[in-house]
Design a protein around this motif. Structure first.
Motif, mmCIF file in Angstrom:
data_model
loop_
_atom_site.group_PDB
_atom_site.id
_atom_site.type_symbol
_atom_site.label_atom_id
_atom_site.label_comp_id
_atom_site.label_asym_id
_atom_site.label_seq_id
_atom_site.Cartn_x
_atom_site.Cartn_y
_atom_site.Cartn_z
ATOM 1 N N ALA A 176 0.816 -1.207 0.000
ATOM 2 C CA ALA A 176 0.000 0.000 0.000
ATOM 3 C C ALA A 176 0.850 1.258 0.000
ATOM 4 O O ALA A 176 0.397 2.320 -0.409
ATOM 5 N N GLY A 177 2.093 1.154 0.462
ATOM 6 C CA GLY A 177 2.953 2.324 0.530
ATOM 7 C C GLY A 177 4.258 2.000 1.211
ATOM 8 O O GLY A 177 4.562 0.835 1.509
ATOM 9 N N THR A 184 -2.395 4.221 3.213
ATOM 10 C CA THR A 184 -3.854 4.156 3.095
ATOM 11 C C THR A 184 -4.237 3.062 2.114
ATOM 12 O O THR A 184 -3.650 2.943 1.041
ATOM 13 N N ALA A 185 -5.212 2.257 2.514
ATOM 14 C CA ALA A 185 -5.745 1.208 1.645
ATOM 15 C C ALA A 185 -7.228 1.061 1.945
ATOM 16 O O ALA A 185 -7.632 1.081 3.111
ATOM 17 N N PRO A 186 -8.070 0.912 0.945
ATOM 18 C CA PRO A 186 -9.513 0.819 1.180
ATOM 19 C C PRO A 186 -9.880 -0.432 1.979
ATOM 20 O O PRO A 186 -9.425 -1.534 1.685
ATOM 21 N N GLY A 187 -10.688 -0.228 3.003
ATOM 22 C CA GLY A 187 -11.233 -1.348 3.756
ATOM 23 C C GLY A 187 -10.280 -2.042 4.696
ATOM 24 O O GLY A 187 -10.600 -3.112 5.226
ATOM 25 N N VAL A 188 -9.102 -1.477 4.942
ATOM 26 C CA VAL A 188 -8.105 -2.147 5.784
ATOM 27 C C VAL A 188 -7.605 -1.186 6.847
ATOM 28 O O VAL A 188 -7.306 -0.028 6.556
ATOM 29 N N PRO A 211 -11.276 -3.611 16.193
ATOM 30 C CA PRO A 211 -12.499 -4.380 15.915
ATOM 31 C C PRO A 211 -13.086 -4.006 14.555
ATOM 32 O O PRO A 211 -13.116 -2.834 14.178
ATOM 33 N N LYS A 212 -13.567 -5.000 13.845
ATOM 34 C CA LYS A 212 -14.211 -4.746 12.562
ATOM 35 C C LYS A 212 -15.558 -4.067 12.781
ATOM 36 O O LYS A 212 -16.284 -4.376 13.708
ATOM 37 N N GLY A 213 -15.858 -3.142 11.912
ATOM 38 C CA GLY A 213 -17.141 -2.467 11.989
ATOM 39 C C GLY A 213 -17.175 -1.269 12.905
ATOM 40 O O GLY A 213 -18.141 -0.498 12.884
ATOM 41 N N ASP A 214 -16.163 -1.092 13.745
ATOM 42 C CA ASP A 214 -16.118 0.065 14.630
ATOM 43 C C ASP A 214 -15.706 1.314 13.850
ATOM 44 O O ASP A 214 -15.126 1.217 12.764
ATOM 45 N N PRO A 215 -15.989 2.488 14.398
ATOM 46 C CA PRO A 215 -15.475 3.715 13.772
ATOM 47 C C PRO A 215 -13.951 3.690 13.716
ATOM 48 O O PRO A 215 -13.303 2.946 14.458
ATOM 49 N N ALA A 216 -13.402 4.504 12.857
ATOM 50 C CA ALA A 216 -11.947 4.533 12.699
ATOM 51 C C ALA A 216 -11.266 4.904 14.006
ATOM 52 O O ALA A 216 -11.701 5.815 14.704
ATOM 53 N N PRO A 217 -10.180 4.200 14.378
ATOM 54 C CA PRO A 217 -9.455 4.572 15.597
ATOM 55 C C PRO A 217 -8.881 5.976 15.478
ATOM 56 O O PRO A 217 -8.479 6.413 14.403
ATOM 57 N N GLY A 264 -7.703 3.104 6.775
ATOM 58 C CA GLY A 264 -8.778 2.863 5.837
ATOM 59 C C GLY A 264 -9.048 4.128 5.042
ATOM 60 O O GLY A 264 -8.619 5.226 5.409
ATOM 61 N N SER A 265 -9.754 3.995 3.946
ATOM 62 C CA SER A 265 -10.066 5.179 3.132
ATOM 63 C C SER A 265 -10.862 6.179 3.959
ATOM 64 O O SER A 265 -11.828 5.831 4.628
ATOM 65 N N GLY A 266 -10.422 7.440 3.940
ATOM 66 C CA GLY A 266 -11.119 8.483 4.671
ATOM 67 C C GLY A 266 -10.672 8.656 6.107
ATOM 68 O O GLY A 266 -11.122 9.584 6.781
ATOM 69 N N ASP A 267 -9.796 7.772 6.624
ATOM 70 C CA ASP A 267 -9.300 7.924 7.991
ATOM 71 C C ASP A 267 -8.336 9.098 8.058
ATOM 72 O O ASP A 267 -7.716 9.486 7.063
ATOM 73 N N ALA A 268 -8.173 9.628 9.279
ATOM 74 C CA ALA A 268 -7.450 10.895 9.410
ATOM 75 C C ALA A 268 -6.086 10.772 10.076
ATOM 76 O O ALA A 268 -5.459 11.788 10.372
ATOM 77 N N VAL A 269 -5.591 9.574 10.344
ATOM 78 C CA VAL A 269 -4.296 9.428 11.003
ATOM 79 C C VAL A 269 -3.180 9.786 10.029
ATOM 80 O O VAL A 269 -3.165 9.321 8.889
ATOM 81 N N SER A 270 -2.236 10.613 10.479
ATOM 82 C CA SER A 270 -1.091 10.980 9.644
ATOM 83 C C SER A 270 0.197 10.563 10.340
ATOM 84 O O SER A 270 0.229 10.337 11.552
ATOM 85 N N SER A 271 1.278 10.479 9.565
ATOM 86 C CA SER A 271 2.564 10.057 10.119
ATOM 87 C C SER A 271 3.047 11.026 11.190
ATOM 88 O O SER A 271 3.515 10.610 12.262
#
Length: 533
Positions: A81-82, A172-176, A239-245, A313-320
């Protein structure tokens, strides 16, 4: 890419030589060729064919190149992914395509020459190894066949570079969503032992992850030997399905994983690298690992290098940058606990005593939840006390907490180990969420202490002297209030206690930093229950 293409060439050449059913696998550290044989003759034939396949140069018109192209095409399914995912894969020997890596074009002389350079690097006496598992006849035939093969070039394997710095990277990778920690360490045996300990069912890492809210999961703990040192890698997922950490949550998990890995490396039992060869139940896999074990592996006196890679995941806001800053904060909290520390040394003390408590006492309790803290502490005590460390609730109107104490396990237990063990037991007891069966047993104990039946006169007196705040006089509450406390109210009391302020008191037996070690051990568990700020 070169190892995948070379695997295809060698597999094709073996098939052309009449050696079928070969398991060929490429990875980031090289390649593997293995085959189940029916007897001594097939064992000898396999070794002869592999030697011949490696000795033959690769040219532009080589028919085996078609298989190499097929392997390269399949490799596109394993694109990184990067740079973060690529960096941890380089440590653990995972194979994949980097986004900016130059392609290996096998339709050009330059591409084929690059592939043949890979063959030459593998066809070296110190870069390849054979292993056989079977009867004495099979082993003798394999040894004789290897001795009869024309002498291999005597050059060593290509020099392996050591990472020059630590890194914190976000891809960043979709769905992961995945957090990976890769530690490049100088001792491969230590890395293998630590990986096995961290992946065990009773590892402290799993307990720490389970105590988080929400809990995270260890997806994989793996370790590999390199020509220089080794690598320990941990993959952790929310956990799957939870909001983005949040960035804070990811940094907290990373700090806990770092701490657990450091502890596992420090206490790894020697001999794990050799033991890993005999662990697989599949004999073909065991033989493959034995061949890898035969290759030279040097222990390096170099600094451990850490790579932390988070996959958004796509749209998550964590940066390096944000993750790096938050992780430094969490590291500082582990090194310098936020609670106040008081210590006293009594040389010759038979036990080490550690009390973590809130100076607020029962100030937060009303008539509706009187006794919630007392009930929570008794539940924690019943859940976590053992022969190893004894836990006791400490409940007064102006201070509530948990007391842990124990003698040394043996005369050989060092004071530092003694302190860390008790501090860890205390922190571990406070961290995980309370369960219904634990509350039921604790409630029965507390009600028995309060008189085993309702005492209306006592309750009226408490209410008259301290209206609405009866636990200011009786910190254990009274029979009616304790009977009616819900599980959520008791769990809320536990979280309130951990939110602070907190003080840690240590009665030590040695003046050699026992208090500080106990405090750090407690803090490592409190980090799992720290509120979002």
């Amino acid at each position: 890419m070169v190892s995948a293409a070379l695997t295809g060439v060698l597999a094709a050449r073996l098939e052309s030589a009449g050696v079928s059913a070969v398991e060929a696998r490429a990875h980031g550290l090289g390649l593997e060729l293995s085959r189940a044989v029916d007897g001594p003759r097939e064992a000898a034939r396999f070794i002869e064919a592999v030697g011949a396949a490696l000795a033959q140069p690769i040219s532009l018109g080589d028919p085996a190149i078609q298989r190499a192209r097929h392997e390269l095409a399949a490799l596109h399914a394993f694109s990184f992914a990067g740079p973060g995912e690529s960096a941890v894969a380089a440590c653990s020997g995972e194979l994949g395509l980097e986004r900016d890596a130059p392609p290996l074009d096998l339709a050009t002389p330059a591409g084929v020459a690059r592939l043949d350079d890979g063959r030459k690097a593998t066809f070296q006496a110190e870069a390849a190894a054979f292993s056989a598992l079977g009867s004495a006849e099979v082993l003798d035939a394999a040894a004789q066949a290897l001795a009869a093969v024309a002498a291999w070039p005597t050059g060593a394997a290509d020099a392996e570079s050591w990472p020059t710095s630590d890194a914190i990277l976000v891809d960043t990778a979709p769905g992961v969503r995945r957090l990976s920690l890769a530690l490049r360490v100088g001792n491969a045996d230590t890395a293998i032992g630590a990986g096995a300990a961290l992946g065990a069912r009773d590892s402290e890492l799993l307990e720490r992850l389970a105590a988080l809210n929400p809990a995270w999961r260890l997806e994989r703990a793996t370790s590999v030997a390199h020509p220089r040192g080794g690598c320990l890698r941990l993959d952790l997922v929310p956990p799957k399905g939870d909001p983005a950490p949040t960035t804070l949550e990811v940094s907290r998990v990373a700090a806990l994983a770092e701490l657990s890995a450091a502890e596992a490396l420090a206490h790894a039992e020697p001999g794990a690298l050799d033991e890993s060869v005999i662990r697989p139940s599949n004999p073909q896999r065991a033989a493959t690992l034995a061949a890898w074990r035969a290759l030279p592996t040097r222990e390096e006196n170099v600094a451990t290098r850490t790579t932390i890679a988070y996959l958004n995941g796509s749209g998550d806001a964590v940066s390096s940058a944000e993750l790096g800053a938050a992780l430094n904060t969490q590291r500082a909290r582990l090194l310098h606990p936020t609670f106040e520390l008081s210590t006293r040394v009594e040389a010759g003390q038979g036990e080490l005593w550690v009390l973590l408590a809130s100076p607020c006492g029962t100030a937060s309790e009303s008539a509706q939840n009187a006794g919630a803290l007392a009930l929570a502490l008794r539940a924690l005590t019943l859940r976590s006390s053992s022969k190893d460390v004894q836990l006791e609730p400490w409940v007064t109107p102006d201070g509530v907490g948990l007391l842990a104490h124990a003698p040394r396990r043996t005369s050989g237990e060092a004071p530092a180990e003694h302190a860390a063990r008790i501090g860890s037991a205390l922190g571990r007891a406070l961290g995980p969420r309370l369960q219904g069966n634990e509350l039921g047993a604790a409630r029965a104990v507390l009600l028995e202490e309060l008189g085993s039946r309702p005492l209306p006169g006592w309750s009226l007196m408490l209410e008259g002297l301290s209206p609405g705040r009866l636990s200011w006089l009786e910190p254990r509450g009274e029979w009616a209030s304790v009977s009616e406390l819900s599980g959520e109210e008791v769990e809320r009391a536990r979280r309130y206690l951990l939110a602070g302020p907190l003080k840690l008191a240590v009665l030590a037996s040695h003046d050699d930093g026992q208090a500080a070690l106990a405090a750090r051990a407690v803090q490592s568990w409190l980090l799992t229950a720290a509120p979002e700020v």
